[in-house]
Design a protein around this motif. Structure first.
Motif, PDB file in Angstrom:
ATOM      1  N   ASP A  38     -45.073 -13.622 -15.058  1.00 26.65           N
ATOM      2  CA  ASP A  38     -45.326 -14.904 -14.400  1.00 26.65           C
ATOM      3  C   ASP A  38     -44.076 -15.773 -14.334  1.00 26.65           C
ATOM      4  OD1 ASP A  38     -47.993 -14.326 -13.977  1.00 26.65           O
ATOM      5  OD2 ASP A  38     -48.632 -15.152 -15.899  1.00 26.65           O
ATOM      6  N   GLY A  39     -42.928 -15.209 -14.683  1.00 28.46           N
ATOM      7  CA  GLY A  39     -41.689 -15.977 -14.639  1.00 28.46           C
ATOM      8  C   GLY A  39     -41.507 -16.925 -15.805  1.00 28.46           C
ATOM      9  N   ILE A  40     -42.189 -16.671 -16.928  1.00 29.88           N
ATOM     10  CA  ILE A  40     -42.062 -17.523 -18.112  1.00 29.88           C
ATOM     11  C   ILE A  40     -41.121 -16.827 -19.091  1.00 29.88           C
ATOM     12  CG2 ILE A  40     -43.310 -18.680 -19.980  1.00 29.88           C
ATOM     13  CD1 ILE A  40     -45.828 -18.511 -18.292  1.00 29.88           C
ATOM     14  N   TYR A  41     -39.975 -17.433 -19.315  1.00 33.21           N
ATOM     15  CA  TYR A  41     -38.977 -16.873 -20.221  1.00 33.21           C
ATOM     16  C   TYR A  41     -38.697 -17.881 -21.334  1.00 33.21           C
ATOM     17  CZ  TYR A  41     -38.285 -13.684 -16.319  1.00 33.21           C
ATOM     18  OH  TYR A  41     -38.493 -12.774 -15.305  1.00 33.21           O
ATOM     19  N   MET A  42     -38.622 -17.379 -22.551  1.00 36.22           N
ATOM     20  CA  MET A  42     -38.464 -18.257 -23.699  1.00 36.22           C
ATOM     21  C   MET A  42     -37.118 -18.974 -23.682  1.00 36.22           C
ATOM     22  SD  MET A  42     -41.356 -17.939 -25.135  1.00 36.22           S
ATOM     23  CE  MET A  42     -41.996 -17.650 -23.470  1.00 36.22           C
ATOM     24  N   ASP A  43     -36.099 -18.359 -23.096  1.00 40.22           N
ATOM     25  CA  ASP A  43     -34.786 -19.009 -23.049  1.00 40.22           C
ATOM     26  C   ASP A  43     -34.803 -20.257 -22.185  1.00 40.22           C
ATOM     27  OD1 ASP A  43     -33.842 -17.028 -24.671  1.00 40.22           O
ATOM     28  OD2 ASP A  43     -32.920 -15.849 -23.072  1.00 40.22           O
ATOM     29  N   ASP A  44     -35.774 -20.366 -21.273  1.00 45.24           N
ATOM     30  CA  ASP A  44     -35.859 -21.539 -20.400  1.00 45.24           C
ATOM     31  C   ASP A  44     -36.595 -22.698 -21.045  1.00 45.24           C
ATOM     32  OD1 ASP A  44     -34.586 -19.997 -18.506  1.00 45.24           O
ATOM     33  OD2 ASP A  44     -36.438 -19.357 -17.544  1.00 45.24           O
TER      34      ASP A  44
ATOM     35  N   ARG B  50     -44.763 -28.138 -18.299  1.00 47.33           N
ATOM     36  CA  ARG B  50     -46.100 -28.122 -17.708  1.00 47.33           C
ATOM     37  C   ARG B  50     -46.366 -26.839 -16.929  1.00 47.33           C
ATOM     38  NH1 ARG B  50     -46.907 -34.308 -15.353  1.00 47.33           N
ATOM     39  NH2 ARG B  50     -46.676 -35.394 -17.358  1.00 47.33           N
ATOM     40  N   SER B  51     -45.347 -26.360 -16.232  1.00 44.10           N
ATOM     41  CA  SER B  51     -45.537 -25.137 -15.447  1.00 44.10           C
ATOM     42  C   SER B  51     -45.867 -23.953 -16.353  1.00 44.10           C
ATOM     43  CB  SER B  51     -44.272 -24.854 -14.631  1.00 44.10           C
ATOM     44  OG  SER B  51     -44.390 -23.629 -13.944  1.00 44.10           O
ATOM     45  N   SER B  52     -45.127 -23.808 -17.437  1.00 46.32           N
ATOM     46  CA  SER B  52     -45.375 -22.691 -18.355  1.00 46.32           C
ATOM     47  C   SER B  52     -46.744 -22.825 -19.013  1.00 46.32           C
ATOM     48  CB  SER B  52     -44.278 -22.643 -19.421  1.00 46.32           C
ATOM     49  OG  SER B  52     -43.014 -22.447 -18.832  1.00 46.32           O
ATOM     50  N   LEU B  53     -47.109 -24.050 -19.396  1.00 49.81           N
ATOM     51  CA  LEU B  53     -48.420 -24.264 -20.016  1.00 49.81           C
ATOM     52  C   LEU B  53     -49.551 -23.944 -19.040  1.00 49.81           C
ATOM     53  CD1 LEU B  53     -47.697 -27.602 -21.930  1.00 49.81           C
ATOM     54  CD2 LEU B  53     -48.072 -25.351 -22.951  1.00 49.81           C
ATOM     55  N   ALA B  54     -49.400 -24.374 -17.770  1.00 50.07           N
ATOM     56  CA  ALA B  54     -50.454 -24.128 -16.782  1.00 50.07           C
ATOM     57  C   ALA B  54     -50.581 -22.640 -16.468  1.00 50.07           C
ATOM     58  CB  ALA B  54     -50.161 -24.922 -15.508  1.00 50.07           C
ATOM     59  N   LEU B  55     -49.453 -21.968 -16.297  1.00 55.37           N
ATOM     60  CA  LEU B  55     -49.502 -20.532 -16.002  1.00 55.37           C
ATOM     61  C   LEU B  55     -50.095 -19.746 -17.171  1.00 55.37           C
ATOM     62  CD1 LEU B  55     -46.040 -20.051 -14.259  1.00 55.37           C
ATOM     63  CD2 LEU B  55     -48.285 -19.914 -13.189  1.00 55.37           C
ATOM     64  N   THR B  56     -49.713 -20.114 -18.386  1.00 52.57           N
ATOM     65  CA  THR B  56     -50.239 -19.405 -19.556  1.00 52.57           C
ATOM     66  C   THR B  56     -51.732 -19.649 -19.721  1.00 52.57           C
ATOM     67  OG1 THR B  56     -48.081 -19.653 -20.622  1.00 52.57           O
ATOM     68  CG2 THR B  56     -49.933 -19.054 -22.020  1.00 52.57           C
ATOM     69  N   ALA B  57     -52.168 -20.899 -19.520  1.00 53.20           N
ATOM     70  CA  ALA B  57     -53.596 -21.199 -19.646  1.00 53.20           C
ATOM     71  C   ALA B  57     -54.407 -20.450 -18.592  1.00 53.20           C
ATOM     72  CB  ALA B  57     -53.824 -22.707 -19.525  1.00 53.20           C
TER      73      ALA B  57
ATOM     74  N   ARG C 176     -37.042 -16.475 -29.989  1.00 57.77           N
ATOM     75  CA  ARG C 176     -37.941 -16.279 -28.857  1.00 57.77           C
ATOM     76  C   ARG C 176     -39.373 -16.022 -29.324  1.00 57.77           C
ATOM     77  NH1 ARG C 176     -33.223 -13.181 -27.416  1.00 57.77           N
ATOM     78  NH2 ARG C 176     -32.118 -14.134 -25.658  1.00 57.77           N
ATOM     79  N   THR C 177     -39.519 -15.309 -30.429  1.00 59.40           N
ATOM     80  CA  THR C 177     -40.869 -15.034 -30.939  1.00 59.40           C
ATOM     81  C   THR C 177     -41.555 -16.314 -31.365  1.00 59.40           C
ATOM     82  OG1 THR C 177     -40.220 -12.828 -31.665  1.00 59.40           O
ATOM     83  CG2 THR C 177     -42.164 -13.782 -32.697  1.00 59.40           C
ATOM     84  N   ALA C 178     -40.847 -17.209 -32.049  1.00 62.47           N
ATOM     85  CA  ALA C 178     -41.445 -18.469 -32.485  1.00 62.47           C
ATOM     86  C   ALA C 178     -41.785 -19.357 -31.292  1.00 62.47           C
ATOM     87  CB  ALA C 178     -40.500 -19.197 -33.433  1.00 62.47           C
ATOM     88  N   ARG C 179     -40.955 -19.361 -30.267  1.00 63.64           N
ATOM     89  CA  ARG C 179     -41.261 -20.165 -29.074  1.00 63.64           C
ATOM     90  C   ARG C 179     -42.510 -19.639 -28.378  1.00 63.64           C
ATOM     91  NH1 ARG C 179     -35.387 -21.519 -26.207  1.00 63.64           N
ATOM     92  NH2 ARG C 179     -34.460 -22.537 -28.041  1.00 63.64           N
ATOM     93  N   ALA C 180     -42.652 -18.310 -28.329  1.00 58.62           N
ATOM     94  CA  ALA C 180     -43.880 -17.756 -27.750  1.00 58.62           C
ATOM     95  C   ALA C 180     -45.090 -18.166 -28.583  1.00 58.62           C
ATOM     96  CB  ALA C 180     -43.770 -16.228 -27.679  1.00 58.62           C
ATOM     97  N   PHE C 181     -44.934 -18.212 -29.902  1.00 57.96           N
ATOM     98  CA  PHE C 181     -46.036 -18.636 -30.764  1.00 57.96           C
ATOM     99  C   PHE C 181     -46.388 -20.103 -30.522  1.00 57.96           C
ATOM    100  CE2 PHE C 181     -47.446 -20.523 -34.815  1.00 57.96           C
ATOM    101  CZ  PHE C 181     -48.619 -19.803 -34.994  1.00 57.96           C
ATOM    102  N   MET C 182     -45.380 -20.961 -30.356  1.00 63.69           N
ATOM    103  CA  MET C 182     -45.655 -22.378 -30.092  1.00 63.69           C
ATOM    104  C   MET C 182     -46.351 -22.560 -28.747  1.00 63.69           C
ATOM    105  SD  MET C 182     -42.347 -24.459 -31.564  1.00 63.69           S
ATOM    106  CE  MET C 182     -41.055 -23.330 -31.025  1.00 63.69           C
ATOM    107  N   LEU C 183     -45.919 -21.800 -27.741  1.00 62.43           N
ATOM    108  CA  LEU C 183     -46.537 -21.908 -26.410  1.00 62.43           C
ATOM    109  C   LEU C 183     -47.996 -21.446 -26.447  1.00 62.43           C
ATOM    110  CD1 LEU C 183     -46.443 -22.365 -23.355  1.00 62.43           C
ATOM    111  CD2 LEU C 183     -45.414 -20.098 -23.124  1.00 62.43           C
TER     112      LEU C 183
END
Length: 350
Positions: free
Chosen positions: A246-252, A284-291, A334-341
């Motif tokens: 979905d174009g969601i990258y932790m580095d961004d 917001r974009s990453s949160l909406a796409l993930t949800a 990156r793993t921790a950022r994915a966990f926070m998201l």
């Protein structure tokens, strides 16, 4: 009988769209010969002439009153209405031609717009297909790299220095571990492996940055030798690859930093409004796409929950041996950022 010029002519639409070769728009029809309005004007003109001539010859005393003034008046009376009739007829003809030209122009513009939209849609489809192919290629390359290095052993990992702090507390031997290969005096093979250090654990949680990141791959191999850490890494790899689709990258992402004290309280099982600040992802974009992916994709939802459980369990063990600086370093991976998201989307911190 209508001539070829009376028929509606067609011209090809402007090039540029995928269907431009077969799209044709009607030009404005050429107005040739008298139309309905002209015939009506001619009939009215003849009727008026007949009326004037009849009035002149048959009106009592009209023929004897012929004079210069009366002659001029007669000509004016005859010509003025006829002129007005033909002015109205010509105006109606011009109006009809302008309407036909405007309709033809409107159809031509609509054909050009549709051709442009088709061209843009084709370009978008090609761009999306290319992007998906690139993402799939990166995912396959990442899986191959991890699988390759997971099957290799690093000789340097067998003899760590004494001052290197272990990242995880060694779990007690369970009855289920009896199936493990036993060495002398009944010691499982895993007991002889040196525990992964905090620095290697944090480095592995971030994954290698590039193909030339030797230290990153070395730390990853060490982490994959540990059963609990390997489970977390594989779960993290799954969710990172799925979110990349979905174009969601932790580095961004640039999450808000929380105090290590809050992370320790979370590791001990505390939840609530204050702990919710650990989900510091604000994009917001990453949160909406993930949800949306969590709601509509069963595979993604199962992978996300499995990852959250693995991270929660592993971090609870990591926190026991980690300093505040170690926790701060882990949070930047990156793993921790994915966990926070994912934790914020699923409400794991509430």
């Amino acid at each position: 009988m209508a001539t070829p010029s009376d028929r509606t002519s067609f011209s090809p639409a402007p090039p540029g769209g995928p269907h431009s070769a077969g799209t044709r728009t009607p030009d404005a029809p050429a107005m040739r010969g008298p139309g309905f309005v002209e015939w009506v004007a001619l009939a009215l003109s003849l009727l008026w002439l007949v009326f004037v001539v009849g009035f002149w010859f048959f009106a009592p005393g009209a023929a004897g009153a012929l004079s210069l003034f009366n002659t001029v008046s007669l000509v004016v009376a005859m010509a003025l209405p006829i002129t007005m009739i033909w002015v109205a007829a010509i105006t109606a003809r011009n109006t009809r031609e302008m309407r036909a030209e405007a309709q033809a122009l409107k159809q031509s513009i609509e054909a050009m717009r549709m051709a442009w939209l088709n061209q843009q849609a084709l370009r978008t489809d090609q761009s999306m297909e290319k992007k998906l192919d690139e993402i799939a290629a990166v995912a396959r390359q990442t899986e191959t790299t991890i699988a390759t290095f997971a099957s290799r052993r690093d000789a340097q990992a067998s003899q760590p220095s004494a001052d290197r702090k272990a990242a995880l507390v060694a779990p007690p031997v369970r009855k289920s571990d009896e199936a493990e290969p036993m060495l002398a005096l009944g010691t499982p093979a895993e007991e002889l492996r040196a525990p992964i250090s905090v620095s290697d654990f944090i480095r592995a949680m971030n994954f290698p940055d590039t193909a030339d990141d030797r230290e990153g791959f070395r730390a990853l191999r060490r982490a994959l030798d540990d059963r609990a850490t390997a489970k977390l890494l594989h779960a993290s790899q799954d969710v990172l690859n799925l979110m990349a689709q979905d174009g969601i990258y932790m580095d961004d992402l640039a999450p808000d930093r929380a105090r290590p004290e809050l992370w320790r309280r979370f590791a001990k099982g505390e939840r609530g409004r204050e702990i919710a600040s650990l989900g510091g992802i604000r994009d917001r974009s990453s949160l909406a796409l993930t949800a949306g992916r969590m709601r509509g994709d069963t595979i993604f939802r199962d992978a996300a929950h499995h990852f959250l459980r693995q991270f929660d369990r592993t971090f609870s063990e990591f926190e026991k041996n980690a300093s505040d600086q170690d926790i701060a370093g882990l949070v930047e991976t990156r793993t921790a950022r994915a966990f926070m998201l994912l934790g914020r989307v699923t409400g794991s911190f509430d």
